[in-house]
Design a protein around this motif. Structure first.
Motif, short mmCIF file in Angstrom:
data_model
loop_
_atom_site.label_atom_id
_atom_site.label_comp_id
_atom_site.label_asym_id
_atom_site.label_seq_id
_atom_site.Cartn_x
_atom_site.Cartn_y
_atom_site.Cartn_z
N GLN A 232 0.83 -1.20 0.00
CA GLN A 232 0.00 0.00 0.00
C GLN A 232 0.87 1.25 0.00
N ARG A 233 0.61 2.13 -0.97
CA ARG A 233 1.43 3.34 -1.13
C ARG A 233 1.40 4.25 0.09
N LEU A 236 3.81 2.90 2.75
CA LEU A 236 5.22 3.02 2.37
C LEU A 236 5.68 4.47 2.40
N THR A 237 4.82 5.38 1.99
CA THR A 237 5.18 6.81 2.03
C THR A 237 5.42 7.26 3.46
N THR A 411 3.41 14.34 0.78
CA THR A 411 3.04 13.60 -0.43
C THR A 411 2.05 12.47 -0.15
#
Length: 473
Positions: A232-233, A236-237, A411
């Motif tokens: 999942q982005r 990880l971000t 982000t």
């Protein structure tokens, strides 16, 4: 097929207090004896450099290894909590924490300190800290930020009290006697573990898992460690952001005392700088928790703001030093305020990103990811000191890491929205797990699992009743 929790056993609501306040008290003691102790190890830093006649970079590895082990072992700690419950894991961690410091008092080389204070105590801190944080978060929803802030005030209080206390113990008993006393204090975390009452059941696999050995092994690893989160982005971000946080956050606590001594201030003046930052640290934590509970700002926005300010004050610390002791103390007080304010938010944001059902496993994985920053931050700072002859460049680089972390946080998907995006559901994690099993074990049947806080239910009749779960003794 994974059924919604509400259809199986009703919606589980945190108690919003009750015994949860006792668990907050346990977190207070744990945070005091883990990160409060780590923050004050700068007093021993000078002693180790002189006694072992080693470079600042070599001695810095003691703290870095301890921090890295605390974070590297966190996924294992959370997996064991999912399997056996939080209480026994925390109690074992408390024993290891004390054992490492007691053995460190017998060290005859830096290698011994790496293995004892670094490896053994670091592993104990992992087994204690993350599971205790997860237990507090399971007890609260509306007051979660306030509960976390109160629990973490132990770090600020210990920063105020431990630096002069450690300096006194070193002068009276030597660094060996001081470490022996700290080992005895750390054993109190065993009692803190005994106070934890779980409100969620350990994860359990459905019986279909037993039909396939390949599926069983992969599913158990994936479920207990929450590995689908790595797909999942947002997760990880956020993991990258806190890696930058971790690379710069602890630098002042490792080198601020040594920096003050290097600038010509006395031992107690240097120790008082850390103590004073402990006071503003407490104010920052309480302020952050109070503002968060007002609900007027998103937690992730507050985290980004406080991190940005902390990075700027670390960059400005060399300028404060030029103004003498008053300037150094003023910038350090501001740094302590921002440091205290951001810490509870780092943990409080996690359920907003991954969902409450997978929060405990997410905390463990995040600690693992950020260990890269913890492992490299302090040695890099020590290397810069050895190359430049002062700690000024070290603080500038530490501030730069925090500024990069704030930029990465911005982000996150939906960051510029005024409302929080919907956190990934547990069903999404189950879907990733199903796809993972089909790719790794073709021809085998897929499995289902029961999410954290659920128990297998055989009754097919849906239930929409809302319940308030009472902790099990």
């Amino acid at each position: 097929m994974v059924k919604p929790q509400a259809q199986k056993q009703g919606v589980v609501l945190p108690p919003e207090g009750g015994w949860g306040w006792v668990v907050v008290g346990a977190l207070f003691v744990v945070s005091t004896l883990v990160f409060g102790l780590i923050r004050s190890l700068g007093v021993f830093f000078v002693e180790f450099v002189q006694y072992f006649d080693e470079s600042a970079q070599a001695v810095s590895w003691i703290t870095s290894i301890g921090l890295a082990m605390q974070q590297l072992f966190s996924p294992l700690a959370t997996a064991l909590c999912n399997m056996y419950g939080t209480r026994p894991v925390v109690m074992v961690g408390g024993f290891l924490s004390g054992l490492g410091l007691i053995l460190a008092s017998l060290a005859t080389s830096l290698t011994h300190l790496y293995l004892t204070m670094g490896l053994i105590s670091g592993a104990g801190w992992a087994f204690v800290f993350t599971p205790t944080v997860g237990s507090v978060m399971q007890y609260f929803t509306r007051r979660r930020s306030l509960a976390m802030a109160l629990g973490f005030t132990g770090v600020g209080l210990s920063s105020f009290a431990f630096s002069p206390l450690f300096q006194y113990l070193v002068e009276v008993y030597g660094w060996r006697g001081a470490l022996l006393i700290l080992g005895g204090l750390s054993l109190n975390m065993v009692a803190c573990g005994a106070l934890i009452r779980p409100i969620t059941a350990a994860k359990a696999l459905d019986k279909t898992v037993k039909d396939s050995s390949c599926s069983s092994l992969l599913s158990q690893v994936s479920m207990y460690f929450e590995l689908p989160l790595l797909l999942q982005r947002p997760f990880l971000t956020f993991g990258l952001a806190i890696t930058f946080f971790n690379a710069g956050y602890f630098i002042p606590y490792v080198h601020l005392v040594a920096h003050s001594r290097h600038c010509g201030f006395s031992e107690y003046q240097a120790a008082f700088v850390i103590s004073a930052t402990g006071v503003t640290d407490i104010v920052g934590r309480l302020l952050s928790g109070w503002v968060s509970d007002l609900g007027r700002l998103r937690l992730v926005h507050m985290l980004c703001m406080w991190t940005l300010l902390l990075g700027l004050f670390l960059v400005a610390l060399p300028l404060g030093t030029l103004a003498g002791y008053a300037g150094l103390l003023t910038v350090s007080l501001a740094q302590g305020l921002c440091s205290g304010a951001m810490t509870p938010l780092v943990f409080a944001v996690v359920p907003e990103i991954v969902g409450m059902e997978r929060m405990l496993g997410a905390l463990g994985l995040l600690q693992l990811i950020e260990s890269v920053g913890g492992l490299l931050g302090a040695p890099l700072s020590g290397l810069l000191k050895d190359r430049t002859g002062s700690y000024l460049a070290s603080f500038v680089v530490a501030g730069g890491f925090l500024l990069m972390g704030a930029a990465v946080t911005a982000t996150l998907p939906g960051f510029f929205s005024c409302t929080s995006p919907k956190a990934p559901s547990n069903a999404e994690g189950a879907l990733h797990l199903k796809e993972f099993n089909q790719e790794s074990c073709p021809g085998k049947q897929s499995i289902t699992f029961t999410p954290l806080s659920e128990k297998p239910v055989r009754d097919p009749e849906p239930s929409t009743e809302t319940t308030n779960l009472t902790p099990d003794l």
